[in-house]
Scaffold this motif. Structure first.
Motif, short mmCIF file in Angstrom:
data_model
loop_
_atom_site.label_atom_id
_atom_site.label_comp_id
_atom_site.label_asym_id
_atom_site.label_seq_id
_atom_site.Cartn_x
_atom_site.Cartn_y
_atom_site.Cartn_z
N LEU A 460 -46.64 -3.33 -39.61
CA LEU A 460 -45.48 -2.59 -40.10
C LEU A 460 -44.87 -3.24 -41.33
N LEU A 461 -44.96 -4.57 -41.41
CA LEU A 461 -44.33 -5.25 -42.55
C LEU A 461 -45.35 -5.69 -43.58
N GLY A 462 -46.61 -5.37 -43.34
CA GLY A 462 -47.65 -5.65 -44.33
C GLY A 462 -47.89 -7.12 -44.55
N GLN A 463 -47.61 -7.99 -43.52
CA GLN A 463 -47.86 -9.42 -43.71
C GLN A 463 -49.24 -9.77 -43.22
N LYS A 464 -49.90 -10.62 -43.94
CA LYS A 464 -51.27 -11.00 -43.56
C LYS A 464 -51.26 -12.40 -42.98
N THR A 465 -52.01 -12.59 -41.90
CA THR A 465 -52.25 -13.95 -41.41
C THR A 465 -53.74 -14.10 -41.19
N ALA A 466 -54.18 -15.33 -41.20
CA ALA A 466 -55.62 -15.56 -41.10
C ALA A 466 -56.13 -15.37 -39.68
N SER A 467 -55.25 -15.62 -38.71
CA SER A 467 -55.76 -15.66 -37.33
C SER A 467 -56.03 -14.26 -36.77
N ARG A 468 -56.87 -14.24 -35.75
CA ARG A 468 -57.14 -13.00 -35.06
C ARG A 468 -56.10 -12.77 -33.99
N SER A 469 -55.94 -11.53 -33.58
CA SER A 469 -54.98 -11.27 -32.53
C SER A 469 -55.54 -11.77 -31.21
N PRO A 470 -54.68 -12.12 -30.24
CA PRO A 470 -55.17 -12.60 -28.96
C PRO A 470 -56.01 -11.54 -28.25
N LEU A 471 -55.75 -10.30 -28.55
CA LEU A 471 -56.53 -9.26 -27.89
C LEU A 471 -57.85 -9.01 -28.61
N GLY A 472 -57.94 -9.52 -29.85
CA GLY A 472 -59.14 -9.31 -30.63
C GLY A 472 -59.34 -7.85 -31.01
N LYS A 473 -58.27 -7.05 -30.97
CA LYS A 473 -58.41 -5.62 -31.28
C LYS A 473 -58.17 -5.37 -32.76
N SER A 474 -58.73 -4.30 -33.27
CA SER A 474 -58.43 -3.96 -34.66
C SER A 474 -56.98 -3.46 -34.71
N LEU A 475 -56.34 -3.69 -35.84
CA LEU A 475 -54.93 -3.33 -35.94
C LEU A 475 -54.83 -1.88 -36.36
N ASP A 476 -54.04 -1.15 -35.65
CA ASP A 476 -53.98 0.27 -35.97
C ASP A 476 -52.61 0.85 -35.63
N VAL A 477 -51.57 0.20 -36.15
CA VAL A 477 -50.25 0.78 -35.93
C VAL A 477 -50.14 1.95 -36.90
N THR A 478 -50.03 3.13 -36.37
CA THR A 478 -50.05 4.29 -37.25
C THR A 478 -48.74 5.05 -37.20
N VAL A 479 -48.41 5.69 -38.30
CA VAL A 479 -47.26 6.59 -38.33
C VAL A 479 -47.82 7.94 -38.70
N ASN A 480 -47.67 8.90 -37.79
CA ASN A 480 -48.17 10.23 -38.06
C ASN A 480 -49.63 10.19 -38.50
N GLY A 481 -50.41 9.34 -37.83
CA GLY A 481 -51.84 9.27 -38.11
C GLY A 481 -52.20 8.42 -39.32
N ARG A 482 -51.18 7.98 -40.10
CA ARG A 482 -51.48 7.14 -41.27
C ARG A 482 -50.93 5.74 -41.06
N ARG A 483 -51.57 4.76 -41.73
CA ARG A 483 -51.05 3.41 -41.64
C ARG A 483 -49.84 3.29 -42.57
N PRO A 484 -48.78 2.63 -42.14
CA PRO A 484 -47.62 2.54 -43.00
C PRO A 484 -47.84 1.59 -44.17
N THR A 485 -47.14 1.83 -45.25
CA THR A 485 -47.17 0.91 -46.39
C THR A 485 -45.82 0.24 -46.44
N THR A 486 -45.68 -0.78 -47.28
CA THR A 486 -44.38 -1.47 -47.31
C THR A 486 -43.52 -1.07 -48.48
N SER A 487 -43.98 -0.14 -49.25
CA SER A 487 -43.15 0.25 -50.38
C SER A 487 -41.87 0.89 -49.88
N PRO A 488 -40.75 0.65 -50.57
CA PRO A 488 -39.47 1.14 -50.07
C PRO A 488 -39.40 2.66 -50.11
#
Ligand code: BGC
Length: 488
Positions: A460-488
């Motif tokens: 949601l905040l567009g921050q990148k980290t090197a580590s993998r998630s503990p669940l090892g799942k691909s990230l897919d937080v979607t808004v109305n089917g699209r991934r959110p961007t951080t532009s205001p």
């Protein structure tokens, strides 16, 4: 089956079975949700108590009654304002303990009030605790819960709120013959003491501990509530996300501002679509529309029952079907029910009888059930999930203040509104607002099902980290089917 696993610090921690881990988090959620029970009970109990205050304090004007009722809401705004800061600073657990202590002081004070002014002051004090509990409970549970059951566990809080409201109706009904308003208020001491004592045995939130650099303590807590394979990745992720120093100014950063707006609008829509006009005034409404006293009270208890029952349905579904489908389906149900309710008032006029009375009651139940499956639990859940760990408490405060503020405005203006535009106008207005809410939710509300809080934060905040998630799942937080961007 138990085996031992070695943490990087060298300490040997017993590995718990999945069953034991679930038991620990469910227990922690249940204890903390007593705060939700108090929230529901204290907001609901006043309607019955109001009838008997004159016995001790003489005649009360409408303004006096409004003060006793709504000062709790003002207190809740103030409580929510401070609780976020306090929870980020001293921790979630001590904040719940302080909240429980304030509850105890407030409800005992109200029960033994020597004067009316004292009672009003105590309602404000109870409000401080209600506002604090309303945000710190979902915050604490959300951070302790594993991602795949977080929705259900945080929604325990909503179940506790609705159970508290229903209990208050039943207590009011039970004590009505003895006219014992002091006991009506005072009974809340029982869950308040249980919350305080229960919390003494709970641990601090692991995410807050990591954000404070207390990783060993966090590791010990996480060993009780996570599979050991997930722990180190979670610690690394939360550490990375909380490296910058927290500052309230961050709430205005474009990315945070965007999710903050979603939380605030969810809060406002939760209230301006009318739920508390029904929770607080349903018997008055039905009675005013020509239903007998006992039919109105019975319909009210049925309404409270549907609220609890449908919240249980939501808890069972929320981690499987997701937050968005429940929110959208629930809000659609509210719209339809409100339109039907308005039409019943148009057809029935000021005297609901026969078919129009039945249609109105059914519409009322469908409305409450639809709220309970969607906007009720989903709002409190999403605000515990969407915000960055560093300033989660403060961001939740903002959304929670908006919720109590909107509740206050709707509650004090409802009877005037009803007088001015009558039943049909009022319910058509609420129906229109649910349509606006639906369009907004469809466009802007993210799906957070099955994601860790770190994954949600990064996406949601567009921050990148090197580590993998503990669940090892691909990230897919979607808004109305699209991934959110951080532009205001
Ligand atoms: C709302 C309360 C409401 C309750 C009814 C909660 O989610 O925040 O304002 O009284 O639901 O069940």
């Amino acid at each position: 089956m138990r085996s031992d696993s070695r943490s990087p610090s060298g300490a040997v921690a017993p590995e718990l079975t999945a069953h034991t881990i679930h038991r620990h988090v469910i227990w922690a959620a249940a204890i903390t949700a007593l705060g939700g029970l108090l929230f529901g009970y204290d907001t609901g109990v006043v309607s019955g108590a109001l009838l008997f205050l004159h016995i001790d304090f003489g005649h009360l004007s409408s303004l006096d009654k409004e003060l006793v009722t709504s000062l709790l809401l003002v207190g809740a705004m103030v409580g929510a304002f401070f609780a976020g800061k306090v929870a980020d600073k001293i921790g979630r657990r001590p904040t719940v303990l302080i909240t429980a202590a304030v509850f105890i002081v407030g409800v005992l004070g109200a029960a033994f009030s020597p004067t009316f002014v004292f009672l009003v002051a105590m309602r404000f004090v109870i409000g401080l605790a209600v506002g604090s509990a309303s945000m710190v409970v979902p915050l604490y549970i959300g951070e302790a819960a594993p991602p795949h059951i977080r929705g259900a566990l945080v929604s325990f809080n909503q179940l506790a709120i609705t159970s508290g409201i229903l209990t208050s109706y039943l207590v009011d009904y039970w004590l009505a013959s003895s006219e014992n308003w002091r006991l009506m208020f005072g009974l809340a001491t029982v869950p308040a003491v249980a919350l305080f004592v229960g919390m003494l045995f709970q641990h601090e939130s692991p995410h807050w501990l990591i954000a404070q650099g207390r990783e060993d303590a966090a590791r010990t807590v996480l060993h009780r509530v996570r599979a050991s394979t997930d722990i180190e990745a979670e610690i690394t992720e939360v550490r990375e996300l909380s490296q910058r120093k927290a500052s309230a100014r961050e709430l205005l950063d474009p990315g945070v501002r965007k999710v903050l707006t979603v939380g605030v609008l969810l809060a406002v829509f939760q209230q301006v679509t009318g739920i508390n006009t029904i929770i607080y005034y349903a018997p008055t409404l039905l009675h005013g529309a020509g239903l007998g006293n006992s039919a109105s009270l019975l319909a009210n208890v049925a309404n409270g029952g549907v609220n609890v029952g449908m919240t249980i349905v939501a808890i069972r579904l929320i981690d499987r079907v997701g937050r968005r489908p429940l929110l959208l389906a629930g809000t659609t149900g509210m719209t339809i029910a409100l339109i039907v309710l308005a039409i019943a008032f148009v057809i029935g006029g000021s005297q609901l009888t026969g078919v129009s009375a039945i249609v109105a009651i059914v519409a009322l139940l469908v409305y409450t059930g639809s709220f309970a499956i969607g906007l009720g639990p989903v709002f409190w859940l999403l605000i515990s999930e969407m915000y960055p760990v560093r300033i989660r408490g403060q961001a939740m405060s903002v959304a929670t203040i908006a919720n109590w503020g909107a509740n206050f405005v709707v509650t004090i203006s409802f009877l005037t509104l009803l007088g001015a535009i009558h039943g049909p106008g009022t319910f058509f207005l609420f129906a229109f607002l649910t349509v606006v809410a639906l369009v907004y939710f469809q466009k802007r509300v993210p799906e957070t099902k099955n994601r860790s809080l770190q994954e949600i934060e990064r996406d949601l905040l567009g921050q990148k980290t090197a580590s993998r998630s503990p669940l090892g799942k691909s990230l897919d937080v979607t808004v109305n089917g699209r991934r959110p961007t951080t532009s205001p």
